[in-house]
Design a protein around this motif. Sequence first.
Motif, PDB file in Angstrom:
ATOM      1  N   VAL A  61      46.068  30.981  30.807  1.00 36.24           N
ATOM      2  CA  VAL A  61      45.213  31.658  29.972  1.00 36.24           C
ATOM      3  C   VAL A  61      45.907  32.801  29.016  1.00 36.24           C
ATOM      4  N   ARG A  74      39.309  33.826  34.526  1.00 33.19           N
ATOM      5  CA  ARG A  74      40.581  33.820  35.111  1.00 33.19           C
ATOM      6  C   ARG A  74      41.199  33.506  36.550  1.00 33.19           C
ATOM      7  N   ASN A  78      47.655  36.102  38.892  1.00 36.52           N
ATOM      8  CA  ASN A  78      48.084  36.029  37.934  1.00 36.52           C
ATOM      9  C   ASN A  78      49.423  35.911  37.207  1.00 36.52           C
TER      10      ASN A  78
END
Length: 309
Positions: A61, A74, A78
């Motif tokens: 990403v 995604r 993260n």
Amino acid sequence: MRRLATLTLAVALSVLAAGCGAAATGGSAGEGKLVIVDSAERKVALEGPPERIVALGNGEVDIVYALGGEVVGRPEDNDGLLDSEEVREVPVVGSVHTVDLEKIAVLRPDVVLGNYPINVNDEAPLSTIGAKLVLTQANSIDDIKSQIRLFGKLLGKEDKAAELVSGIDRELSAFQARTSEKRVLIVYGAPGTYLAALPNSLAGNLLETAGGHNVASEFPRLQNYPQYAQLNTERVVETNPDLILIMTHANAEEVEKGFIREMESNPAWNTISAVKEGRIRVLPSELFGTNPGTRVMEAVNLLGGLLDS
């Protein structure tokens, strides 16, 4: 330390392996199509640069956005690597080890960026929804640079990719590697799981680049995850590390407390220099619990500072 259940080990390592391999290279276009060759040496043919991309890993990403692209799906976490409102609003589709085919199908991607070898078996189901799978790995800085070049070709952003790679090369040239040969043990931790990162892992490569000496270099590697070794107290005591670094995908505080409990349960750990001197550090998960993508030199510089301290 106690031997871990196979399932626990597999899940923990699949998270880390997503950020950790073979270099990917660009192929050539043929018959009006864009053809690339990924880390599994698979030729992937497209009509042109994909407009709808799903990425299953954090580093992927990061690289896509650094190249000026964007993703429509995604990973589920993260790790702070992409702390932007733009990315937070992107739908979550699981991760490399929990691929949610239904959620991905709704997004109608042209391409799904996955991990080799974890996502090899996802090629067939993804093809049923019309998505092409591109597999890459990142077990070294060179591998991350190869990812950047490959994604640059994929997105038609080869000049930008070359610029990003040149930036990493400049930082590498400017970086002054330490020569102290400080003995370092890198531990990958998840609740109840502790493994030693070997030199052929991404963390091992980053440590070597920073100038540290990985005490686990001779530890026997795990058969299914050859970048890691079972953490063996006797071997650690023999190598007597000056510094112990803990990396984790999440729950850093819980992992640190668990690791300290493990050490306290075995008096032998108290003979190790790093333990006696209180030189145990938890590394930031956005740089070490995953592939840091274009921020890889931040990780190297952080290690350099720890080696100096």
